[in-house]
Design a protein around this motif. Structure first.
Motif, short mmCIF file in Angstrom:
data_model
loop_
_atom_site.label_atom_id
_atom_site.label_comp_id
_atom_site.label_asym_id
_atom_site.label_seq_id
_atom_site.Cartn_x
_atom_site.Cartn_y
_atom_site.Cartn_z
N PHE A 14 0.87 -1.18 0.00
CA PHE A 14 0.00 0.00 0.00
C PHE A 14 0.91 1.23 0.00
N HIS A 15 0.74 2.09 -1.01
CA HIS A 15 1.56 3.30 -1.10
C HIS A 15 0.72 4.52 -0.75
N LEU A 16 0.92 5.04 0.47
CA LEU A 16 0.20 6.22 0.93
C LEU A 16 1.11 7.40 1.21
N ALA A 17 2.42 7.20 1.26
CA ALA A 17 3.34 8.30 1.56
C ALA A 17 3.20 9.40 0.52
N ALA A 18 3.03 10.64 0.99
CA ALA A 18 2.80 11.75 0.05
C ALA A 18 2.97 13.08 0.76
N GLN A 19 3.11 14.13 -0.03
CA GLN A 19 2.93 15.49 0.45
C GLN A 19 1.45 15.77 0.21
N PRO A 20 0.60 15.81 1.25
CA PRO A 20 -0.84 15.75 1.06
C PRO A 20 -1.60 17.07 1.12
N LEU A 21 -0.90 18.19 1.24
CA LEU A 21 -1.59 19.45 1.49
C LEU A 21 -1.48 20.41 0.30
N VAL A 22 -2.63 20.95 -0.12
CA VAL A 22 -2.67 21.83 -1.28
C VAL A 22 -1.86 23.10 -1.04
N ARG A 23 -2.10 23.77 0.09
CA ARG A 23 -1.41 25.04 0.33
C ARG A 23 0.10 24.85 0.47
N ARG A 24 0.53 23.74 1.05
CA ARG A 24 1.96 23.48 1.16
C ARG A 24 2.58 23.26 -0.23
N PRO A 54 6.64 23.45 -4.28
CA PRO A 54 6.21 22.65 -5.42
C PRO A 54 7.20 21.56 -5.80
N LEU A 55 8.51 21.85 -5.75
CA LEU A 55 9.49 20.84 -6.13
C LEU A 55 9.47 19.65 -5.16
N GLY A 56 9.35 19.95 -3.87
CA GLY A 56 9.25 18.86 -2.89
C GLY A 56 8.00 18.04 -3.09
N THR A 57 6.91 18.72 -3.45
CA THR A 57 5.65 18.02 -3.69
C THR A 57 5.77 17.06 -4.87
N TYR A 58 6.33 17.55 -5.98
CA TYR A 58 6.50 16.68 -7.15
C TYR A 58 7.50 15.56 -6.88
N ALA A 59 8.57 15.86 -6.16
CA ALA A 59 9.57 14.84 -5.87
C ALA A 59 8.97 13.70 -5.06
N THR A 60 8.15 14.05 -4.07
CA THR A 60 7.53 13.02 -3.23
C THR A 60 6.40 12.30 -3.95
N ASN A 61 5.47 13.06 -4.52
CA ASN A 61 4.26 12.45 -5.06
C ASN A 61 4.45 11.78 -6.40
N ASP A 84 -6.87 13.55 13.59
CA ASP A 84 -6.39 14.33 12.45
C ASP A 84 -5.93 15.71 12.94
N TRP A 85 -4.62 15.86 13.08
CA TRP A 85 -4.05 17.14 13.51
C TRP A 85 -3.37 17.87 12.35
N SER A 86 -3.63 17.45 11.12
CA SER A 86 -2.98 18.10 9.98
C SER A 86 -3.47 19.53 9.81
N GLN A 87 -2.67 20.30 9.10
CA GLN A 87 -2.99 21.70 8.87
C GLN A 87 -4.10 21.82 7.83
N ASP A 88 -4.92 22.87 7.96
CA ASP A 88 -5.96 23.19 6.97
C ASP A 88 -6.99 22.06 6.84
N ARG A 89 -7.56 21.64 7.95
CA ARG A 89 -8.62 20.63 7.95
C ARG A 89 -9.89 21.28 8.51
#
Length: 237
Positions: A86-96, A101-108, A202-207
């Motif tokens: 199961f692959h769930l690891a991700a940068q999951p936040l739109v505002r982040r 953006p580069l970190g988001t693309y690198a991870t996702n 769920d303690w994530s930001q922007d929820r």
């Protein structure tokens, strides 16, 4: 009969993102089904987090690592020889994603490519699920739900990175794990386009719901970031 009643008992499951919100809940469920779980993820993002609150570390083989690091990921998967990934690891936040953006693309994107390449090189794997998002579609601002056959897209780095992950997974499936040759390669690959979820821990930001609860507890007004947005809950036709 035991394998029919509970096909997860004793199953070797490799889970990326087990320290996150969805990954933590999936870990709890798999543990309740008596699966053997190895998790691979970064440290939890927030001081308060579901992984710690639910004592998930005591239920899985907890390995800290970054899916952007192919060598570490390959070593963790190869040594464990999982049957299911199961692959769930991700940068999951739109505002982040706007901030990094580069970190988001690198991870996702590249993180997903690394997982799929590890699966390709691991003979024990029989099934893999790559979790993306319901925001992977080209946003046409229409009133009915999107269908799996609708065009992929994304106006922000997060959504577009998940659309890329969908295309990437489809390319690996068609190139290396085609359904027509399942009897030869024995690997079933699918994506899950998950929507927003609501649940404890769920303690994530922007929820939205956690923000409302925190505002209620603190007796202060809550900023609604997108008051004109709506979420359709009707099923796809």
């Amino acid at each position: 009969m035991e394998d029919v009643v509970n096909p997860w008992r004793g199953r070797r499951v490799f889970l990326t993102g087990h320290t996150g919100f969805k990954g933590g809940w999936l870990s709890l469920w798999l543990a309740s089904m008596e699966a053997r779980i190895r998790g691979f993820a970064l440290d939890p993002l927030t001081e308060n987090n579901f992984f710690t609150a639910a004592s998930v570390a005591g239920l899985v083989e907890d390995i800290r690592g970054d899916v952007r690091n192919y060598a570490d990921l390959e070593a963790a998967i190869t040594e464990f020889a999982p049957e299911v990934v199961f692959h769930l690891a991700a940068q999951p936040l739109v505002r982040r994603s706007y901030v990094d953006p580069l970190g988001t693309y690198a991870t996702n994107v590249m993180g997903t490519a690394h997982v799929l390449e590890c699966i390709r090189k691991t003979p024990s794997v029989l099934a893999a699920v790559v979790v993306t998002t319901d925001k992977c579609y080209q946003n046409r601002n229409w009133v009915w739900p999107y269908r799996e056959s609708d065009p992929l897209g994304g106006f922000d780095p997060y959504a577009s990175s998940k659309a890329c992950a969908e295309i990437l997974t489809a390319a690996f499936r068609d190139s290396f794990f085609p359904v027509s040759r399942l009897q030869q390669h024995h690997v079933a690959v699918a994506t899950a386009r998950a929507g927003n979820v609501i649940g404890g821990g769920d303690w994530s930001q922007d929820r939205l719901v956690p923000d409302l609860i925190q505002g209620f507890r603190a007796r202060r007004p809550v900023l609604i970031r997108n008051p004109d947005s709506i979420r359709l809950c009707s099923p796809s036709p």
